[in-house]
Structure formats: structure tokens, C-alpha cells
Design an enzyme around this catalytic site. Structure first.
Site, short mmCIF file in Angstrom:
data_model
loop_
_atom_site.label_atom_id
_atom_site.label_comp_id
_atom_site.label_asym_id
_atom_site.label_seq_id
_atom_site.Cartn_x
_atom_site.Cartn_y
_atom_site.Cartn_z
N ASP A 277 9.20 2.79 -0.22
CA ASP A 277 8.17 3.47 0.56
C ASP A 277 8.39 3.11 2.02
O ASP A 277 8.04 2.02 2.46
CB ASP A 277 6.78 3.04 0.07
CG ASP A 277 5.67 3.75 0.84
OD1 ASP A 277 5.97 4.43 1.83
OD2 ASP A 277 4.50 3.60 0.44
N LYS B 5 4.21 9.27 8.82
CA LYS B 5 4.00 8.68 10.14
C LYS B 5 5.02 9.19 11.19
O LYS B 5 4.87 10.29 11.67
CB LYS B 5 3.93 7.16 10.02
CG LYS B 5 2.73 6.78 9.10
CD LYS B 5 2.29 5.36 9.10
CE LYS B 5 0.97 5.24 8.36
NZ LYS B 5 1.00 4.54 7.09
N TYR C 41 0.86 -1.19 0.00
CA TYR C 41 0.00 0.00 0.00
C TYR C 41 0.89 1.23 0.00
O TYR C 41 1.87 1.30 0.73
CB TYR C 41 -0.89 0.00 1.25
CG TYR C 41 -1.74 1.25 1.41
CD1 TYR C 41 -2.82 1.49 0.56
CD2 TYR C 41 -1.46 2.18 2.40
CE1 TYR C 41 -3.61 2.63 0.71
CE2 TYR C 41 -2.25 3.32 2.57
CZ TYR C 41 -3.33 3.54 1.72
OH TYR C 41 -4.11 4.66 1.86
C1 LIG Z 1 0.32 5.00 5.72
C2 LIG Z 1 1.05 4.71 4.47
C3 LIG Z 1 1.02 5.56 3.36
C4 LIG Z 1 0.10 6.74 3.29
O1 LIG Z 1 0.35 7.69 4.24
P1 LIG Z 1 -0.85 8.71 4.66
O2 LIG Z 1 -0.20 9.68 5.56
O3 LIG Z 1 -1.90 7.86 5.30
O4 LIG Z 1 -1.34 9.33 3.39
C5 LIG Z 1 1.87 5.29 2.31
N1 LIG Z 1 2.67 4.22 2.32
C6 LIG Z 1 2.72 3.36 3.34
C7 LIG Z 1 3.67 2.21 3.32
C8 LIG Z 1 1.89 3.56 4.44
O5 LIG Z 1 1.88 2.66 5.44
#
Ligand SMILES: *Cc1c(COP(=O)(O)O)cnc(C)c1O
Length: 434
Positions: free
Chosen positions: A240, A268, A145
Site C-alpha cells: 500500500d 494522494k 491503515y
Molecule cells: C490515505 C491512505 C489510504 C486511503 O486513501 P483515501 O484516499 O483517504 O481513501 C490508504 N492507504 C494508506 C496507506 C493511506 O495513507
């Protein structure tokens, strides 16, 4: 039912004015049933709902709260920033210091730019990759994701056709067609694709530690092959690290695996509980961004003083406190506590873990490394387990396929309570939820 009268009343109001009553879908408890709890306070590992019930939090706001809720120093930094004004729409001291800290921490990173969410970070990293390479196609992996940007809400096509199709209504087929979806852990498919079509592929994006569809730990050899093949094809590799950055190590999964991507995305933890994202990489790639280059990217509140102060305070504490040794030890203690309990469960169950990230995986056999290997049967079992745990004061993620998070605030006593609650929950036939 687990939700008290207060949560129930608030959720009735919420459902009238917010779709599903929530600002992000998983919060609606759709996967576990019942009414979501409405919280009013978090302190350390403790969550208090509006009915005054307390829970030990193993979700940690889905990752940002690596120090627990309302850490005194982070609060102080936020208060001090607010007192000076929340946003200037201009460069700020904390923004520059946080950028320096991230650049100094992450392998190969020379420049970084802030956004207000992880979604914007991955979206912008892909745009700069396309701008820098002059190529349109991107590759993602099934089970990873990367936020909710159009070209990343794409699922694998069927059969031999690897071109994706939208995984959400509202995403045009034409956008999804620019995204190729591959299975994780399949070196051969990945190599074949990059050798055949690499000259049309701008970037491959991957969660190096996929943590959004269970925890799908990758073989180091697969990640190393991905690095080698992208390099060979002139395709940029994007890690990511929105979850794994500053969680698995100062240098995230890149440090952990000893593999340096071309671009990385963050979110995060680097916002210390406030809305933040960031993307960065080598200078020769990042120079394509406006104002230096032709790739446009911007944000009114990007780099705002409050979020930057919260992130900076968080990363400074992590840098100071031997944090990763402690988080590793907490993870190991969790593994030692839960392993035997899960092994004795009346159905197949195992703990999958890396550092302070863990997944209660309700299937037997080897831990899955690809989305295709994740059993879809865990839902009903997890639903009962989730509510049985909640009744015992343990807040786990409201989905069988979401991971759990430890923070520096989790102590042996909290892990002990988790273990005891799990032991009881697995062996007591709790009443099911409607
Ligand atoms: C949470 C998450 C996102 C998206 O971040 P948001 O601040 O919720 O838009 C993208 N990549 C990964 C791996 C994530 O866990």
C-alpha cells in the site's frame, strides 16, 4: 484558544449539518482539543484561515501536496483540463499518459487501474487478489491503515487467535473474520502463519513504510522475509503505497527497499490534490479484472480528465526536477534542525524520519517498529505542543500519531521557523486548551 471568531463561527455551522463538522474524523481536533481552523487559501507552504491568520503547513493535506499548495503548473493543467470538460465517462488522453508514467516508474508494475480514492484502490487490489488466487483470507498488520473498506477496518484479536475483530461499528464480525492481523516486525509470527495457512491466504497487505500510526520504519530484513514467504505460499504481496508512492522515490518504497510486490496501491500524490487512487501489478494478475476477467471493479468518475491532468502535471514536475534528491536533502535538514531541539526537550522526544516523511515521536528509547511498541501516553503532551506550535504559526497534524510531510515548497527558512517554534513551545508552559 487557537481558532479565531471566523473559524469558530464556521465550525458551529458545520457541526449542525456535518457529523462532527468534518468530512474525515481526524480533522475535528478530537485528539488535541479546541476548535478546528477553517482554511480559505493555500499557497506554497502557506495556509490562511478564515480569520486571516497564516500558518506554515506541515500536513500538506496528509500527503498529496508534494509540490505545496496551488503549484502554478498544476493549476494551469487543471484549468486547461476544466476548459475541455471535466469528465467523459470514456477513456481519456491524460488517463492513458498517467497510467504509462506510473507503470514506467514503479518496479514490476505492468498495468494499473484508476479509482477515485485510496480506499477504493486497496479494496479493489484485495478483490483482484482474491479473484486471482481463489482464496478468501487476507492478512494485514496492526498499525497499518489502508482506508476504510470493511475488511480492512480490523484490529488484532487477543491471545493466540489472530483472526481480527472489527475496529469500527458497522463492520460485521463475519467480514473481519476473513482478515488475519499480525504484528509488524515479527518475522517469526509472519513466517509461521504463512507456512501453516498460506494456501488459504489470498494476499498480505502492508504499508512498506507504515505512516498512519506514527512512522514505524521497518527493518529491510523483515520486508525481504515477507516477500520470500508470500512467494513461497503463493500469496500475493500488496504494497500500500498510497502515502509512500512517488514520495520516497519515483518507485516508492519498493524502489527504496529493492523489493517488488505483486500488487501496489496508490493515491494522494498521483492525484495532484484531486481525488484519486490507483492499483496495479503484473499483467497476469490484472487480467482477472473486468472486462478481461471475472473480477468486477468500476467507477463513474474513475480516470476523470481533471484529476488525471493534476496527477500528470505533478508527476512530470517530480520527474523533471531532481525532486527526490531535493526532498531527501530537505528531510535531512529537518532532521539536523529538530534532532537537537527534541533531544533537549523536558520529556523524552525524538524525530523519526524517512525522506520527506517525519514523525515527532514523544517517547524515549529505540524508535518503535510495531504498533505495540508505540506509547499511548503521548496524547496530553502532544496536545499542548500542537497548540503552542499553532500559536506560533506552525500547522502540524492534529494527532500525536500522525506524521508530518515536507514538500518541494518547504525552504530552509521554513524549517528554521519550525525549529524555533518547537524550541520555544517545548520550553514555554503555554496555557492548555479546554
Ligand atoms: C490515505 C491512505 C489510504 C486511503 O486513501 P483515501 O484516499 O483517504 O481513501 C490508504 N492507504 C494508506 C496507506 C493511506 O495513507
Amino acid at each position: 484558544m487557537s481558532a479565531g471568531v471566523g473559524s469558530t463561527a464556521w465550525m458551529e455551522r458545520a457541526q449542525r449539518v456535518i457529523p462532527g463538522g468534518v468530512s474525515s474524523p481526524v480533522r475535528a481536533f478530537g485528539a488535541v482539543g479546541g476548535t478546528p481552523l477553517v482554511y480559505r487559501r493555500g499557497t506554497g507552504v502557506d495556509l490562511e484561515d478564515v480569520d486571516g491568520n497564516h500558518y506554515i503547513d506541515f500536513v500538506c493535506s496528509w500527503g498529496p501536496l508534494i509540490l505545496g499548495h496551488a503549484h502554478p503548473e498544476v493549476r494551469e493543467a487543471i484549468h486547461a483540463a476544466v476548459d475541455r470538460g471535466t469528465t467523459f465517462g470514456a477513456p481519456g488522453e491524460a488517463e492513458i499518459e498517467l497510467a504509462e508514467l506510473i507503470v514506467a516508474s514503479y518496479p514490476g508494475l505492468e498495468q494499473v487501474r484508476f479509482t477515485s480514492s485510496g480506499t477504493e484502490a486497496t479494496m479493489s487490489a484485495i478483490r483482484v487478489a482474491r479473484g486471482a488466487t481463489g482464496r478468501d483470507k487476507i492478512v494485514k498488520f496492526a498499525g497499518c491503515y489502508h482506508g476504510h473498506a470493511d475488511h480492512l477496518l480490523v484490529a488484532a484479536g487477543s491471545g493466540l487467535v489472530t483472526f481480527g475483530h472489527p475496529s469500527s461499528a458497522g463492520v460485521p464480525d463475519a467480514f473481519a473474520a476473513e482478515t488475519i492481523v499480525l504484528p509488524l516486525d515479527d518475522t517469526q509470527r509472519m513466517t509461521e502463519l504463512l507456512r501453516r495457512e498460506g494456501d488459504r491466504i489470498a494476499a498480505v497487505i502492508i504499508e512498506p513504510v507504515p505512516a498512519n500510526n506514527g512512522l514505524l520504519l521497518q527493518r529491510p530484513e523483515f520486508l525481504a522475509a515477507l516477500r520470500a514467504e508470500t512467494q513461497r505460499a503463493g500469496t500475493l504481496l500488496i504494497f500500500d503505497e498510497v502515502i509512500s508512492g512517488f514520495r520516497l522515490a519515483r518507485g516508492g518504497a519498493a524502489e527504496r527497499y529493492g523489493i517488488t510486490p505483486d500488487l501496489a496501491t496508490f493515491g494522494k500524490i498521483i492525484g495532484g490534490g484531486l481525488p484519486v487512487g490507483a492499483f496495479g501489478g503484473r499483467r497476469d494478475i490484472m487480467r482477472h479484472l473486468a472486462p478481461l476477467g471475472p473480477v468486477y471493479q468500476a467507477g463513474t468518475l474513475s480516470g476523470n480528465a481533471v484529476a488525471m491532468a493534476a496527477g500528470l502535471a505533478t508527476l512530470r514536475i517530480l520527474g523533471r526536477e531532481d525532486a527526490y534528491t531535493k526532498l531527501e536533502a530537505a528531510g535531512a535538514a529537518l532532521g539536523a534542525a529538530l534532532g537537537p531541539v527534541l533531544a533537549g526537550a523536558p520529556f523524552p522526544a525524538q524525530l523519526v524520519r524517512m525522506g520527506s516523511l517525519f514523525w515527532v515521536c514523544l517517547q524515549g528509547g529505540a524508535a518503535p517498529r510495531a504498533a505495540e511498541a508505540v506509547s499511548s501516553d503521548a496524547g496530553p503532551l502532544y496536545r499542548r505542543l500542537f497548540h503552542a506550535m499553532l500559536r506560533r504559526g506552525i500547522a502540524m497534524a492534529p494527532s500525536a500519531y500522525e506524521v508530518g510531510f515536507l514538500s518541494l515548497a518547504h525552504e530552509p527558512a521554513h524549517l528554521g521557523r519550525l525549529r524555533d517554534a518547537l524550541q520555544e513551545s517545548l520550553h514555554t508552559p503555554d496555557v492548555d486548551v479546554a
